[in-house]
Design a protein around this motif. Structure first.
Motif, PDB file in Angstrom:
ATOM      1  N   PHE A  57     -11.315 -15.544 -16.949  1.00 35.09           N
ATOM      2  CA  PHE A  57     -12.263 -14.745 -16.170  1.00 35.09           C
ATOM      3  C   PHE A  57     -11.725 -14.498 -14.755  1.00 35.09           C
ATOM      4  O   PHE A  57     -11.935 -13.418 -14.183  1.00 35.09           O
ATOM      5  CB  PHE A  57     -13.619 -15.451 -16.115  1.00 35.09           C
ATOM      6  CG  PHE A  57     -14.430 -15.307 -17.369  1.00 35.09           C
ATOM      7  CD1 PHE A  57     -15.136 -14.149 -17.622  1.00 35.09           C
ATOM      8  CD2 PHE A  57     -14.478 -16.326 -18.302  1.00 35.09           C
ATOM      9  CE1 PHE A  57     -15.882 -14.011 -18.782  1.00 35.09           C
ATOM     10  CE2 PHE A  57     -15.220 -16.207 -19.461  1.00 35.09           C
ATOM     11  CZ  PHE A  57     -15.924 -15.038 -19.708  1.00 35.09           C
ATOM     12  N   LEU A  58     -11.029 -15.498 -14.202  1.00 34.02           N
ATOM     13  CA  LEU A  58     -10.424 -15.296 -12.890  1.00 34.02           C
ATOM     14  C   LEU A  58      -9.260 -14.298 -12.974  1.00 34.02           C
ATOM     15  O   LEU A  58      -9.061 -13.486 -12.061  1.00 34.02           O
ATOM     16  CB  LEU A  58      -9.915 -16.631 -12.347  1.00 34.02           C
ATOM     17  CG  LEU A  58     -10.986 -17.703 -12.086  1.00 34.02           C
ATOM     18  CD1 LEU A  58     -10.336 -18.977 -11.584  1.00 34.02           C
ATOM     19  CD2 LEU A  58     -12.020 -17.208 -11.077  1.00 34.02           C
ATOM     20  N   HIS A  59      -8.512 -14.334 -14.073  1.00 35.06           N
ATOM     21  CA  HIS A  59      -7.463 -13.335 -14.287  1.00 35.06           C
ATOM     22  C   HIS A  59      -8.058 -11.939 -14.353  1.00 35.06           C
ATOM     23  O   HIS A  59      -7.444 -10.969 -13.867  1.00 35.06           O
ATOM     24  CB  HIS A  59      -6.699 -13.636 -15.581  1.00 35.06           C
ATOM     25  CG  HIS A  59      -5.799 -14.816 -15.479  1.00 35.06           C
ATOM     26  ND1 HIS A  59      -4.908 -15.168 -16.474  1.00 35.06           N
ATOM     27  CD2 HIS A  59      -5.644 -15.746 -14.505  1.00 35.06           C
ATOM     28  CE1 HIS A  59      -4.243 -16.250 -16.117  1.00 35.06           C
ATOM     29  NE2 HIS A  59      -4.691 -16.619 -14.928  1.00 35.06           N
ATOM     30  N   LEU A  60      -9.243 -11.841 -14.938  1.00 35.57           N
ATOM     31  CA  LEU A  60      -9.918 -10.553 -15.062  1.00 35.57           C
ATOM     32  C   LEU A  60     -10.171  -9.934 -13.688  1.00 35.57           C
ATOM     33  O   LEU A  60      -9.874  -8.755 -13.438  1.00 35.57           O
ATOM     34  CB  LEU A  60     -11.233 -10.752 -15.816  1.00 35.57           C
ATOM     35  CG  LEU A  60     -11.930  -9.521 -16.404  1.00 35.57           C
ATOM     36  CD1 LEU A  60     -11.105  -8.939 -17.513  1.00 35.57           C
ATOM     37  CD2 LEU A  60     -13.303  -9.923 -16.915  1.00 35.57           C
ATOM     38  N   VAL A  61     -10.678 -10.728 -12.771  1.00 40.89           N
ATOM     39  CA  VAL A  61     -10.963 -10.230 -11.420  1.00 40.89           C
ATOM     40  C   VAL A  61      -9.662  -9.904 -10.683  1.00 40.89           C
ATOM     41  O   VAL A  61      -9.553  -8.880  -9.984  1.00 40.89           O
ATOM     42  CB  VAL A  61     -11.782 -11.276 -10.636  1.00 40.89           C
ATOM     43  CG1 VAL A  61     -12.179 -10.743  -9.280  1.00 40.89           C
ATOM     44  CG2 VAL A  61     -13.031 -11.672 -11.410  1.00 40.89           C
ATOM     45  N   LEU A  62      -8.647 -10.749 -10.836  1.00 41.88           N
ATOM     46  CA  LEU A  62      -7.382 -10.555 -10.127  1.00 41.88           C
ATOM     47  C   LEU A  62      -6.695  -9.271 -10.560  1.00 41.88           C
ATOM     48  O   LEU A  62      -6.241  -8.475  -9.717  1.00 41.88           O
ATOM     49  CB  LEU A  62      -6.471 -11.762 -10.383  1.00 41.88           C
ATOM     50  CG  LEU A  62      -5.096 -11.728  -9.719  1.00 41.88           C
ATOM     51  CD1 LEU A  62      -5.212 -11.656  -8.202  1.00 41.88           C
ATOM     52  CD2 LEU A  62      -4.283 -12.954 -10.132  1.00 41.88           C
ATOM     53  N   TYR A  63      -6.632  -9.008 -11.862  1.00 43.18           N
ATOM     54  CA  TYR A  63      -5.951  -7.816 -12.342  1.00 43.18           C
ATOM     55  C   TYR A  63      -6.748  -6.546 -12.044  1.00 43.18           C
ATOM     56  O   TYR A  63      -6.166  -5.462 -11.944  1.00 43.18           O
ATOM     57  CB  TYR A  63      -5.653  -7.923 -13.833  1.00 43.18           C
ATOM     58  CG  TYR A  63      -4.421  -8.745 -14.127  1.00 43.18           C
ATOM     59  CD1 TYR A  63      -3.160  -8.273 -13.838  1.00 43.18           C
ATOM     60  CD2 TYR A  63      -4.528 -10.023 -14.680  1.00 43.18           C
ATOM     61  CE1 TYR A  63      -2.025  -9.025 -14.091  1.00 43.18           C
ATOM     62  CE2 TYR A  63      -3.402 -10.785 -14.937  1.00 43.18           C
ATOM     63  CZ  TYR A  63      -2.159 -10.289 -14.646  1.00 43.18           C
ATOM     64  OH  TYR A  63      -1.040 -11.039 -14.891  1.00 43.18           O
ATOM     65  N   THR A  64      -8.068  -6.666 -11.904  1.00 43.41           N
ATOM     66  CA  THR A  64      -8.849  -5.504 -11.476  1.00 43.41           C
ATOM     67  C   THR A  64      -8.495  -5.120 -10.049  1.00 43.41           C
ATOM     68  O   THR A  64      -8.350  -3.927  -9.724  1.00 43.41           O
ATOM     69  CB  THR A  64     -10.353  -5.808 -11.583  1.00 43.41           C
ATOM     70  OG1 THR A  64     -10.651  -6.285 -12.896  1.00 43.41           O
ATOM     71  CG2 THR A  64     -11.172  -4.561 -11.318  1.00 43.41           C
ATOM     72  N   ALA A  65      -8.342  -6.120  -9.167  1.00 46.51           N
ATOM     73  CA  ALA A  65      -7.922  -5.833  -7.795  1.00 46.51           C
ATOM     74  C   ALA A  65      -6.507  -5.254  -7.776  1.00 46.51           C
ATOM     75  O   ALA A  65      -6.222  -4.306  -7.025  1.00 46.51           O
ATOM     76  CB  ALA A  65      -7.984  -7.109  -6.959  1.00 46.51           C
ATOM     77  N   GLU A  66      -5.621  -5.781  -8.603  1.00 46.58           N
ATOM     78  CA  GLU A  66      -4.252  -5.267  -8.648  1.00 46.58           C
ATOM     79  C   GLU A  66      -4.210  -3.832  -9.165  1.00 46.58           C
ATOM     80  O   GLU A  66      -3.423  -3.010  -8.679  1.00 46.58           O
ATOM     81  CB  GLU A  66      -3.399  -6.161  -9.559  1.00 46.58           C
ATOM     82  CG  GLU A  66      -2.938  -7.449  -8.914  1.00 46.58           C
ATOM     83  CD  GLU A  66      -1.879  -7.216  -7.859  1.00 46.58           C
ATOM     84  OE1 GLU A  66      -0.753  -6.843  -8.197  1.00 46.58           O
ATOM     85  OE2 GLU A  66      -2.209  -7.386  -6.665  1.00 46.58           O
ATOM     86  N   ARG A  67      -5.061  -3.503 -10.122  1.00 48.47           N
ATOM     87  CA  ARG A  67      -5.089  -2.132 -10.640  1.00 48.47           C
ATOM     88  C   ARG A  67      -5.520  -1.153  -9.557  1.00 48.47           C
ATOM     89  O   ARG A  67      -4.924  -0.078  -9.386  1.00 48.47           O
ATOM     90  CB  ARG A  67      -6.029  -2.041 -11.840  1.00 48.47           C
ATOM     91  CG  ARG A  67      -6.122  -0.650 -12.434  1.00 48.47           C
ATOM     92  CD  ARG A  67      -6.989  -0.600 -13.666  1.00 48.47           C
ATOM     93  NE  ARG A  67      -8.370  -0.954 -13.373  1.00 48.47           N
ATOM     94  CZ  ARG A  67      -9.362  -0.921 -14.281  1.00 48.47           C
ATOM     95  NH1 ARG A  67      -9.081  -0.575 -15.520  1.00 48.47           N
ATOM     96  NH2 ARG A  67     -10.576  -1.260 -13.953  1.00 48.47           N
ATOM     97  N   ALA A  68      -6.555  -1.515  -8.795  1.00 56.09           N
ATOM     98  CA  ALA A  68      -7.008  -0.633  -7.720  1.00 56.09           C
ATOM     99  C   ALA A  68      -5.932  -0.481  -6.642  1.00 56.09           C
ATOM    100  O   ALA A  68      -5.687   0.628  -6.132  1.00 56.09           O
ATOM    101  CB  ALA A  68      -8.301  -1.181  -7.114  1.00 56.09           C
ATOM    102  N   TRP A  69      -5.273  -1.584  -6.288  1.00 53.40           N
ATOM    103  CA  TRP A  69      -4.225  -1.527  -5.258  1.00 53.40           C
ATOM    104  C   TRP A  69      -3.045  -0.678  -5.720  1.00 53.40           C
ATOM    105  O   TRP A  69      -2.523   0.143  -4.951  1.00 53.40           O
ATOM    106  CB  TRP A  69      -3.778  -2.946  -4.931  1.00 53.40           C
ATOM    107  CG  TRP A  69      -2.571  -3.023  -4.055  1.00 53.40           C
ATOM    108  CD1 TRP A  69      -2.508  -2.797  -2.713  1.00 53.40           C
ATOM    109  CD2 TRP A  69      -1.231  -3.332  -4.473  1.00 53.40           C
ATOM    110  NE1 TRP A  69      -1.213  -2.942  -2.262  1.00 53.40           N
ATOM    111  CE2 TRP A  69      -0.412  -3.286  -3.310  1.00 53.40           C
ATOM    112  CE3 TRP A  69      -0.656  -3.662  -5.690  1.00 53.40           C
ATOM    113  CZ2 TRP A  69       0.943  -3.545  -3.355  1.00 53.40           C
ATOM    114  CZ3 TRP A  69       0.699  -3.920  -5.733  1.00 53.40           C
ATOM    115  CH2 TRP A  69       1.485  -3.861  -4.577  1.00 53.40           C
TER     116      TRP A  69
END
Length: 592
Positions: free
Chosen positions: A82-94
């Motif tokens: 679940f923490l990976h989920l949030v991290l990769y969402t931020a990386e996708r936006a960046w």
């Protein structure tokens, strides 16, 4: 005796803390999926695919058909994915924002609004990631998440060109965390933390420069921008935008382009900016610090110079299309296009000469620590072919035209001298290639030809008085090398001719009828019982040993030869009485 309440026991149990090496995870994903080459589109697609797999494996989808958003809270995070989920969402936006930043002509006003929106989204998800890691992660993970969130906030303010003090505070906070984390852990983690600190340093110095607390010059900012790293791409884009704005301001003073005594007016502002950019880059190639630059760095600068001049020529030709029937404007634009093309040809010759110098440095070198191959003489022959073609094209371009000035005539003569020197160099390295192939007579002839060409070019350069001293020095060295190689080839050829009968007799003495050679391995038909390839190792250039061709000589039996030695010493009886006698007539008796 006291009895503990089971409810109190369950509440006092320590919940497991999740651990994520954030920097190492992101660096590995970025390097393996596009950011090694600055491909943010590929990295964004990877993040999207990664999120799709995570949502599906966690069964955290947002409904089928109608979209029903599911919130991520502390109670939802039951495992580390679940923490990976949030991290990769931020990386996708960046990565989506950085993709828009790297558009060829830069983002327009609409695209920049979208870019800032994606950065805001990245900040939102990075902040949520830091909050979840503060409660669900261990202390190290929480620290890295805070540094990641601070980095994203700094990027947003950096792009917005506002609140430089807050941006500086965020960048410094992230740097402090990575400096502390770089003191602990394994060696790989320490190296990654130090690299991130170095990547954050230019952004901090630029923020200080904007605030006014730093005395950085524009040249120092350019030196900072030469560093590599994904965290520096936004800084480089910002620096390029600043330099483009500075060039557009300086372009107002660039009204003419000077070339060989001609002055061509520049009316288009875009053409001025492109030419000014190329001239700024040429200062790095011909400036006082040019000798200290490595060859790879110079090649990268040459590529940027070519791009700038090609942009200028495209703007000039578009102006030619829209010039209409104005003959004077067309003449000026045609002359400017010719001048820019001639300068581009000169830079092309300089770049190929740099490639020649790099190849010569590797000519006698064997493989080094970087596993670089030694240069073959054929590669230098190809490079000199390119130089001869470039010199011919430049001479034709300068010679075209009716009224030529003395500067143009002198430039064309200089091109002919360079062409003669390049022919001598090409002939020398062609002789080297023949020498390595063992063709002594051809190599000897080519060395003699190269020496005569070099001496002819040297005499012409010395006759000019103020000739190119570097070229004169190279031609003198070439004459000496040609002379030494002529002697070597002559001596080697005589030695090989004297040893030829001895070598021939030695080879003949080693000939066998069966062709057996114990050193060679067996052929395929001789080792059918063993599971072994007859082709050999693919990394070794060896001939497949399937069957000998042509077949070897073999001893074969033939019919015996009978010699009758007693025949001449035997007296055989007469057999006349047993032979049939011919009957003859009366007339035949008369003629007896």
């Amino acid at each position: 005796m006291e009895i503990d309440d089971p409810k109190s026991n369950s509440s006092d149990q320590i919940t497991p803390k999740f651990s994520i090496n954030v920097l190492q995870l992101l660096k590995s994903a970025q390097m393996q999926h596009g950011l090694r080459h600055g491909d943010y589109t590929r990295y964004r697609r990877y993040c999207t695919a990664r999120l799709r797999r995570l949502y599906k494996s966690l069964k955290f989808t947002h409904g089928r058909g109608k979209y029903n958003r599911r919130l991520l809270t502390e109670s939802t995070v039951t495992e580390v994915r679940f923490l990976h989920l949030v991290l990769y969402t931020a990386e996708r936006a960046w990565s989506h924002a950085m993709e828009k930043r790297q558009l060829p002509d830069g983002p327009n006003a609409r695209q920049r609004i979208y870019l800032i929106g994606r950065l805001r989204k990245a900040v939102k998800w990075a902040t949520l990631f830091a909050q979840l890691c503060a409660t669900k992660g261990d202390s190290r993970t929480s620290l890295e998440a805070e540094a990641y969130a601070s980095f994203m906030k700094g990027n947003l303010l950096f792009e917005q060109d506002q609140n430089w003090e807050i941006a500086l505070k965020n960048f410094k906070s992230a740097r402090a965390v990575y400096e502390e984390l770089g003191k602990y852990g394994d060696l790989e983690n320490q190296v990654l933390c130090r690299e991130r600190v170095e990547e954050l340093e230019p952004s901090i110095r630029y923020c200080l420069h904007k605030i006014g607390e730093s005395n950085l010059q524009a040249s120092e900012l350019l030196n900072i921008g030469e560093m590599e790293g994904p965290a520096l791409d936004l800084f480089k884009a910002k620096l390029e935008a600043v330099m483009a704005e500075t060039r557009s301001q300086q372009a107002a003073s660039l009204t003419e382009f000077h070339w060989l005594g001609h002055r061509f007016p520049i009316s288009n502002a875009k053409t001025r900016v492109a030419i000014l950019k190329a001239q700024d880059l040429e200062k790095d190639l011909h400036g006082p610090t040019a000798d200290s630059l490595p060859g790879e760095k110079k090649l990268a600068i040459f590529d940027k110079v070519f791009t700038a001049y090609h942009e200028a020529r495209s703007f000039i030709r578009s102006d030619l299309v829209s010039a209409g029937s104005s003959e004077s404007a067309k003449d000026d634009l045609n002359g400017l296009d010719k001048a820019v093309g001639a300068v581009l040809g000169q830079r092309t010759i300089e770049r190929n000469q740099l490639l020649v110098s790099i190849a010569k440095s590797k000519l006698t070198r064997q493989r080094d620590d970087k596993n670089e191959k030694a240069t073959k003489p054929e590669e230098l022959v190809r490079l000199y072919d390119l130089l001869l073609q470039n010199t011919s094209d430049l001479s034709d371009l300068v010679s075209s035209g009716r009224d030529r000035k003395p500067e143009e005539i002198a430039f064309a003569e200089d091109c002919e001298l360079k062409s003669l020197a390049f022919r001598a160099q090409r002939c020398f390295f062609l002789g080297k290639s023949y020498s390595m192939a063992g063709m002594r007579a051809e190599a000897y002839t080519l060395y003699c030809r190269a020496r005569s060409l070099a001496e002819d070019a040297l005499k012409k350069y010395q006759a000019t008085g103020d000739g190119d001293q570097i070229m004169i020095k190279e031609l003198k060295m070439l004459c000496e090398e040609c002379r030494s190689n002529i002697c070597i080839e002559h001596a080697t050829g005589i030695m090989e001719e004297l040893k030829a009968p001895e070598n021939l007799s030695k080879k003949i003495s080693n000939i066998s009828l069966t062709g057996d050679d114990k050193k060679l391995e067996k052929y395929l038909l001789e080792k059918l019982e063993s599971y072994e390839s007859a082709v050999g190792d693919p990394t070794v250039k060896s001939v497949p040993r399937i069957e000998a061709f042509p077949p070897a000589f073999q001893a074969i039996p033939r019919n015996p030869i009978v010699l009758d030695l007693a025949y001449n010493f035997i007296d055989f009886p007469s057999l006349d009485n047993r032979m049939k006698k011919d009957k003859k007539g009366f007339i035949s008796r008369l003629w007896r």
